[in-house]
Design an enzyme around this catalytic site. Structure first.
Site, PDB file in Angstrom:
ATOM      1  N   LYS A 137      13.465  98.702  36.463  1.00 19.06           N
ATOM      2  CA  LYS A 137      13.648  98.704  35.482  1.00 19.06           C
ATOM      3  C   LYS A 137      14.093 100.173  35.232  1.00 19.06           C
ATOM      4  CE  LYS A 137      14.068  97.793  30.063  1.00 19.06           C
ATOM      5  NZ  LYS A 137      13.730  96.916  29.422  1.00 19.06           N
ATOM      6  N   SER A 179      20.852  99.274  29.178  1.00 15.38           N
ATOM      7  CA  SER A 179      21.929  98.935  28.323  1.00 15.38           C
ATOM      8  C   SER A 179      22.626 100.031  28.282  1.00 15.38           C
ATOM      9  CB  SER A 179      21.450  99.685  27.235  1.00 15.38           C
ATOM     10  OG  SER A 179      20.097 100.079  27.039  1.00 15.38           O
ATOM     11  N   LYS A 185       8.787 100.958  35.241  1.00 15.67           N
ATOM     12  CA  LYS A 185       9.169 100.375  34.296  1.00 15.67           C
ATOM     13  C   LYS A 185       9.428 102.720  34.277  1.00 15.67           C
ATOM     14  CE  LYS A 185      10.561 100.007  29.786  1.00 15.67           C
ATOM     15  NZ  LYS A 185      10.781  98.599  28.415  1.00 15.67           N
TER      16      LYS A 185
END
Ligand code: PBG
Length: 341
Positions: A261, A287, A207
């Site tokens: 991610k 998002s 991440k």
């Protein structure tokens, strides 16, 4: 008409012409290397308290926060569309947030209430719960913050307890998204000790400290709260080799599946992780990726279906077994309607 050709292409290519395979729709279908299916989708849901409530998220056109009952209905709809799993993210009222994120340790908190309701409404869909403190902390960080420092080991102990509570509530897969060291092993041990040997861990193994999470922070109400950044625990976007070391470590500690991610700007990482470890590998089309696409669509610069499906093909081509995407129900509908590309 057909005079002498200006250039002798066959001499250049040795008679090889790639366009033969692209001539017709049917040849293109025959040679297609990557296919999309609803089985490869995970739908992230934003959950709020109350009943029969839905709230738009300005930064994510078309995405809403849903009260637990409506989230359960949405999950039912997702199951009917063939989507295998939902991933839940709570928007917790400010009054319930504190410096340690202690609300995460309440058995009946919002994320656990959502799991119970979803499992009741749609027993055949998987529930993936995010275990991280950020929805519950007053400062928006994923860890316990003391004197400006995120305390790794205290955070891990709290996450392991929270993971057990999430499994108690019915979560099938625990997805730690905090990037603390040692959390996968600690969560595995805690789940096993609590009798949750069957509950899997999908580690957000790589991440990155990314600008593309901006709209999500509006969605769960952490944007205005976050002090500083997450660079002391998320990965530096410049580092691919470190991302592979992180992934190896999470697998050694017991991750059953791994995640990269954000998604599209990190397809090199997806490809490397898949090649290196061969585990089920997911990407999160976060998002900001969603909002960029939707902004392009709303401005008339992009065709929604073509752009979204091309992005999905890119994920699959890079080696993703599945994608967390806010477009999941739309994609499943397009596929059900016979999308061919
Ligand atoms: C944090 C978390 C993040 C997202 C999900 N959980 C990142 C963050 O706020 O730093 C991002 C999801 C998205 O952008 O769609 N544990």
């Amino acid at each position: 008409m057909a005079g002498k050709p200006v250039i002798d292409v066959d001499a250049i290519t040795g008679g090889r012409r790639f366009r033969r395979n692209r001539r017709f729709d049917w040849t293109r279908r025959m040679v297609r290397e990557t296919r999309l299916s609803a089985d490869n989708l995970v739908w992230p849901l934003f959950v709020i308290e109350g009943r029969n409530r839905r709230e738009p998220i300005a930064a994510m056109p078309g995405v809403e926060r849903l009260s637990v009952d409506l989230a359960a209905e949405a999950a039912r709809r997702a199951a009917d569309l063939g989507i295998p799993a939902v991933a839940t993210f709570p928007h917790v009222p400010l009054a319930r947030r504190d410096a340690r994120g202690s609300e995460i340790l309440k058995a009946g908190n919002l994320i656990n209430a959502a799991t119970k309701a979803i499992k009741k409404a749609a027993p055949d869909i998987g529930v993936i719960t995010d275990v991280a403190l950020d929805p519950f902390t007053s400062h928006g960080h994923d860890g316990i913050l003391v004197d400006g420092v995120i305390r790794n080991d205290e955070t891990v102990a709290q996450l392991a307890k929270a993971a057990v509570m999430q499994a108690d509530a019915g979560a099938d897969i625990i997805a730690p998204s905090d990037m603390m060291d040692g959390r996968v092993g600690a969560i595995r041990a805690a789940l096993d000790a609590a009798g949750h040997k069957e509950v899997a861990i999908l580690s957000y193994a790589t991440k990155f400290a990314s600008a593309f999470y901006g709209p999500y922070r509006e969605a769960i109400g952490t944007g205005g709260l976050l002090k500083g950044d997450k660079k002391t625990y998320y990965l530096d976007p410049a580092n691919a080799r470190e991302a592979l070391r992180e992934t190896a470590q999470d697998i050694a500690e017991g991750a059953d599946m791994v995640m990269v991610k954000p998604g599209m700007p990190y397809l090199d990482i997806v490809a490397a992780v898949k090649r290196e470890f061969g585990l089920p590998t997911f990407a999160y089309q976060v998002s900001g990726e969603y909002s960029m696409l939707m902004a392009g669509v709303e401005k008339g610069f992009l065709e929604e279906q073509r752009a979204v499906m091309e992005a999905m093909l890119a994920f699959a081509r890079a080696g993703c077994d599945g994608v967390f995407t806010y477009f999941a129900p739309k994609i499943a509908q397009w596929l059900a309607a016979g999308w061919k590309g």
